[in-house]
Scaffold this active site. Structure first.
Site, PDB file in Angstrom:
ATOM      1  N   ILE A  98      -7.195   1.628  -9.476  1.00  0.00           N
ATOM      2  CA  ILE A  98      -7.398   2.693  -8.499  1.00  0.00           C
ATOM      3  C   ILE A  98      -8.891   2.822  -8.253  1.00  0.00           C
ATOM      4  CG2 ILE A  98      -7.101   5.135  -7.975  1.00  0.00           C
ATOM      5  CD1 ILE A  98      -4.772   5.099 -10.060  1.00  0.00           C
ATOM      6  N   CYS A  99      -9.305   2.597  -7.024  1.00  0.00           N
ATOM      7  CA  CYS A  99     -10.711   2.789  -6.648  1.00  0.00           C
ATOM      8  C   CYS A  99     -10.856   4.219  -6.140  1.00  0.00           C
ATOM      9  CB  CYS A  99     -11.119   1.794  -5.567  1.00  0.00           C
ATOM     10  SG  CYS A  99     -11.055   0.077  -6.124  1.00  0.00           S
ATOM     11  N   GLN A 100     -11.964   4.836  -6.498  1.00  0.00           N
ATOM     12  CA  GLN A 100     -12.156   6.243  -6.176  1.00  0.00           C
ATOM     13  C   GLN A 100     -13.599   6.502  -5.795  1.00  0.00           C
ATOM     14  OE1 GLN A 100     -13.502   8.413  -9.210  1.00  0.00           O
ATOM     15  NE2 GLN A 100     -14.142   9.614  -7.452  1.00  0.00           N
TER      16      GLN A 100
END
Length: 141
Positions: A98-100
């Site tokens: 998950i990129c955030q």
């Protein structure tokens, strides 16, 4: 009437150009993510992926933003540094990633880069840390 419109356009062309550019930017983000095959996840789904699938969270914000608070257990790799860390990230290729970021724009670019590098289970946190905080989820410093 046509003369008034023409006069207005001639006098306000920079403002009109800026408005068109803004409209393109607003709609380009979601279209680019879809075209790149990037899935967005909301905060609730991200929590499920983290807790049940051992998802790896990559925070692509800058150091100042990171220091103000980040998702628990997140790994800090600013977007501009992502190419330098690709080799190190190989060990997570089979995991959900998950990129955030702050709002979801930079994370979508990071997710697209990882997708291009062969990662399959890539997500961008919809709304970024703002949405995470809005959902009442914890952050750490």
């Amino acid at each position: 009437m046509e003369a008034k419109i023409l006069t207005f356009v001639q006098a306000q062309w920079p403002l009109l150009l800026a408005a068109v550019a803004l409209i393109i930017m607003i709609f380009k983000g979601p279209l680019t993510r879809k075209a790149a095959g990037i899935s967005e996840v909301d905060a609730k789904t991200a929590v499920q992926l983290i807790n049940h699938e051992e998802a790896v969270v990559i925070d692509v914000r800058e150091q100042k933003e990171w220091a103000q608070g980040h998702l628990p257990g997140a790994r800090h790799i600013p977007l501009g540094d992502l190419p330098k860390y690709m080799k190190d990230l190989e060990k997570h290729r089979g995991h959900h990633v998950i990129c955030q970021c702050a709002s979801g724009m930079r994370s979508a670019r990071a997710a697209a880069s990882l997708k291009k590098a062969g990662f399959d289970k890539i997500y961008s946190l919809k709304g970024g840390i703002s949405a995470w905080r809005g959902a009442g989820l914890p952050v750490e410093k």
